[in-house]
Structure formats: structure tokens, C-alpha cells
Design an enzyme around this catalytic site. Structure first.
Site, PDB file in Angstrom:
ATOM      1  N   GLU A 151     -22.350  42.884  18.072  1.00 49.71           N
ATOM      2  CA  GLU A 151     -21.764  43.476  19.481  1.00 49.71           C
ATOM      3  C   GLU A 151     -20.404  44.070  19.317  1.00 49.71           C
ATOM      4  OE1 GLU A 151     -23.917  44.433  20.848  1.00 49.71           O
ATOM      5  OE2 GLU A 151     -25.301  42.925  22.368  1.00 49.71           O
TER       6      GLU A 151
ATOM      7  N   ARG B  65     -21.445   5.864  21.155  1.00 50.73           N
ATOM      8  CA  ARG B  65     -20.971   5.305  19.895  1.00 50.73           C
ATOM      9  C   ARG B  65     -19.987   4.440  19.798  1.00 50.73           C
ATOM     10  NH1 ARG B  65     -21.793   3.763  14.652  1.00 50.73           N
ATOM     11  NH2 ARG B  65     -20.396   4.858  13.013  1.00 50.73           N
TER      12      ARG B  65
END
Length: 384
Positions: free
Chosen positions: A364, A269
Site C-alpha cells: 500500500e 515467567r
């Protein structure tokens, strides 16, 4: 994914390269479409089993690959960066095998472990409940002694692979004692009375099925208890220490993937006559993303090396999970910013990576719970 890994030997390097190649050829091309459709990739887990990935960190004499956690986590990072749903699924399966491999009797391991580690059977880890997530001691699912074994009743929530698993490493209450009243069971996925509810509708990881599993008078033989009755909470917490390292590895993979996409875009870009990576403001942002990802990987591998040496690593596992998942959230968010409007569209993968990173701060053990665990270790003088 980083190609300059520091691995202990050529065999380890070959294993991680195998995971990287499989991820590039089989996972990355399918991930976006499968996540869009919410399609569970069961066959890919069989292929990973045939490659030996699902049994990597378990001893060869038990049917595993005999690899260190340091090597396993680097292979898992490759999978997670290509398709997080698969990386999380591998981590959950490996964790669900831990109680049987570590606490099971010789007869139990001989009977069941080979199929589990080979990936012929896919595992799930059923610990949480609707009212007992961060506090497993509050669980209500119960296992009642009967003449020929146990009867299971209750529900387990947020079960990864719920309804898809061939076996569940499941925790249920066998007495009212908070610390010693929980036991671990190996439950067949097709057991009469076991049924999964409709999968949760999630913002990310839609290729990974998450569901509540109901238990209605599920009959189990007595030899389905893993460890002694009442050992379940100790087993669960030990397994979670290793499981948190698995989630840390997937999170590092997601962060690395987001960084790679952002750098590639920033090189191509152009604004004001040059690539946007050459603008100092954006270049510094990418540098910070790279530094954070590398630091998260280092913390994760430090914990893995402690585990491999037989040293205490519970505190380090919580640090690794906390740092890696917070890093993944920050790096993926910044990657969306680097791509600007394109980053907010589904034409580029960074928006999906950002959605996937969020849940890693939650499961978790939430990152608030990780901070609590770390603080408790510090209070006991275990900080060094």
C-alpha cells in the site's frame, strides 16, 4: 485486544464485539496451522460477508452496512490481530469495492455492487507492476479500444488474492499521457486470457495468496470501465488513501496481539524470585510497547474521523500507515525479545507476528513513499 474502546453508540459497540468474538472463535484457533500450510481461507471471507463485515463502511442504500470508518477500522483491528492474512484480505476487498461504489454509474452499482459488498464475490486490487510499484504512472499494462469494448494485455504484480479473486479492480493504460492515460476496469476473475502465476513464496502472510496476474487479449465490454476513461490514476490514489487506513488497522491489531502475548508471558515467567514483568528493565520495555500501540491507534482513528467528516485525510492516512506499521514492526520485535528463546520458536505466535508486520511497511505504498507524500503535503502548506 482492548475491551475499553470508545465507540459512538451501542450498535457500533455491538459490531466491534461481533468482530472480536468471530476473531477469537474462528480466526485465532486456525491461524498458526493455516499459515504453516499456506492455506487460503476462502470460506472465512464468505462468513465475514454474511456477517456484514465486508460491506461495513459503505452506505446501506448501496448494500453496505452504513458504518463509519472509525467503527470499521476498529472491527478490522480485531480481525487483523487474530489472523493478519484475513485482516489484510478484508482491507483489500473493501478497497477493491471503492472505485465501483464511488465512481461507478448507477447501472454499474445496481448490477455488481451488491454481490461484492455481500462477500459472495471476493475482490482484488490490481495496480502495481514489476516496474511500476511506487510509481503507478509508469505502468505498461494496456487497454486497447476495439469495436465492442477493450482488449487488456500485460501483467499486474503483487496482487493480493491473485488467482483466488472473483473480480479484479484493475488499472491499465489507455493512452500515453502519464497523468490522464490510465483507466479503471472491473474485470471478472474467470475472464478468458486472465491467468495467475504461481503464488509468491513469502516470509509471512502465507495464508494470503499474492501472485502476478497475466492478461493476454482479455476482452472486456465497454461497460466495464469504472469512471471516465483517463480517470484511473485519480481513482487509484483515492482508493489507496482509504486502503492505507485499513492496513494501519491491521498493523495496530498485530502490535496489540504481540503486546498481549508478551505481557501474558511476562506475568507468568519468573526469575530471581518474581515475575519478569516486575523487573524494571522489562516492565519499562512493555510500557513503551503499550504506549506505542496506543499512539498508533489514536493516529489511525484521527484519520478515520477526518474521513467520516468529509475532510481531507490523505496526509493523515499516510501518517497513520507509517506510524502504525513501523510500530507493529518495533512492538513485534520487542515481543520476541521479551519471550527470549521461546520467542524465536514457532511454539509461540510472536515470531509469526513479527514476520507478518514486516510486509506492512512495504505494501500500500512503502513507508518511504508515505514520508514523501507527507512531505509534499507539508510543502503545500497542508500540515495543519
Amino acid at each position: 485486544m482492548p475491551a475499553d474502546r470508545l465507540l459512538p453508540d451501542d450498535e457500533s459497540a455491538a459490531i466491534v464485539a461481533l468482530a472480536r468474538d468471530f476473531a477469537a472463535a474462528e480466526l485465532a484457533p486456525r491461524a498458526a496451522a493455516a499459515e504453516e500450510a499456506g492455506a487460503f481461507p476462502r470460506e472465512l471471507f464468505r462468513e465475514l460477508g454474511r456477517l456484514g463485515i465486508l460491506g461495513m463502511p459503505y452506505p446501506e442504500e448501496l448494500g453496505g452496512g452504513g458504518q463509519s470508518y472509525e467503527v470499521y477500522l476498529q472491527a478490522l483491528e480485531e480481525l487483523g490481530g487474530a489472523w493478519a492474512s484475513v485482516g489484510v484480505g478484508v482491507s483489500v476487498h473493501v478497497m477493491s469495492c471503492y472505485p465501483l461504489a464511488t465512481w461507478g454509474s448507477d447501472e454499474q452499482r445496481e448490477r455488481w455492487l451488491g454481490e461484492l459488498l455481500a462477500g459472495d464475490l471476493l475482490g482484488a486490487y490490481a495496480l502495481s507492476e514489476a516496474e511500476a510499484g511506487s510509481d503507478p504512472g509508469a505502468m505498461r499494462a494496456r487497454a486497447t479500444r476495439v469495436a465492442d469494448g477493450y482488449r487488456l494485455d500485460g501483467s499486474k504484480a503483487w496482487v493480493t488474492h491473485g488467482g483466488e479473486a472473483d473480480f479484479y479492480t484493475l488499472f491499465a493504460r489507455t493512452s500515453k499521457d502519464r497523468a490522464r492515460g490510465i483507466s479503471c476496469f472491473l474485470v471478472p476473475g474467470d475472464a478468458p486470457g486472465l491467468a495467475a502465476q504461481a503464488p509468491e513464496r513469502k516470509m509471512g502472510l502465507t495464508g494470503s495468496t499474492t501472485a502476478t496476474v497475466d492478461l493476454d487479449a482479455v476482452a472486456l465490454d465497454a461497460d466495464r470501465v469504472i469512471g471516465a476513461e483517463g480517470d484511473g490514476l485519480s481513482i487509484a490514489l483515492q482508493a489507496l488513501d482509504s486502503g492505507r487506513l485499513g492496513i494501519a488497522a491491521v498493523a495496530v491489531g498485530v502490535a496489540q496481539a504481540a503486546l498481549d502475548h508478551a505481557v501474558a508471558y511476562a506475568r507468568e515467567r519468573r526469575t530471581f524470585g518474581k515475575a519478569i514483568i516486575d523487573h524494571q528493565g522489562l516492565g519499562f520495555l512493555l510500557a513503551d510497547m503499550a504506549a506505542a500501540t496506543a499512539c498508533a491507534r489514536g493516529v489511525m482513528l484521527d484519520a478515520a474521523r477526518r474521513r467520516d467528516r468529509g475532510l481531507p485525510f490523505s496526509q493523515q492516512a499516510s501518517i497513520a500507515k507509517l506510524v502504525a506499521t513501523d510500530t507493529a514492526m518495533k512492538v513485534t520485535t520487542d515481543a520476541v525479545q521479551v519471550l527470549g528463546g521461546y520467542g524465536y520458536t514457532k511454539e509461540f505466535p510472536v515470531e509469526r507476528l513479527m514476520r507478518e508486520a514486516k510486509v506492512m511497511q512495504i505494501f500500500e505504498g512503502t513507508n518511504q513513499i508515505q514520508r514523501l507524500v507527507i512531505a509534499r503535503h507539508l510543502a503545500r502548506g497542508a500540515g495543519r
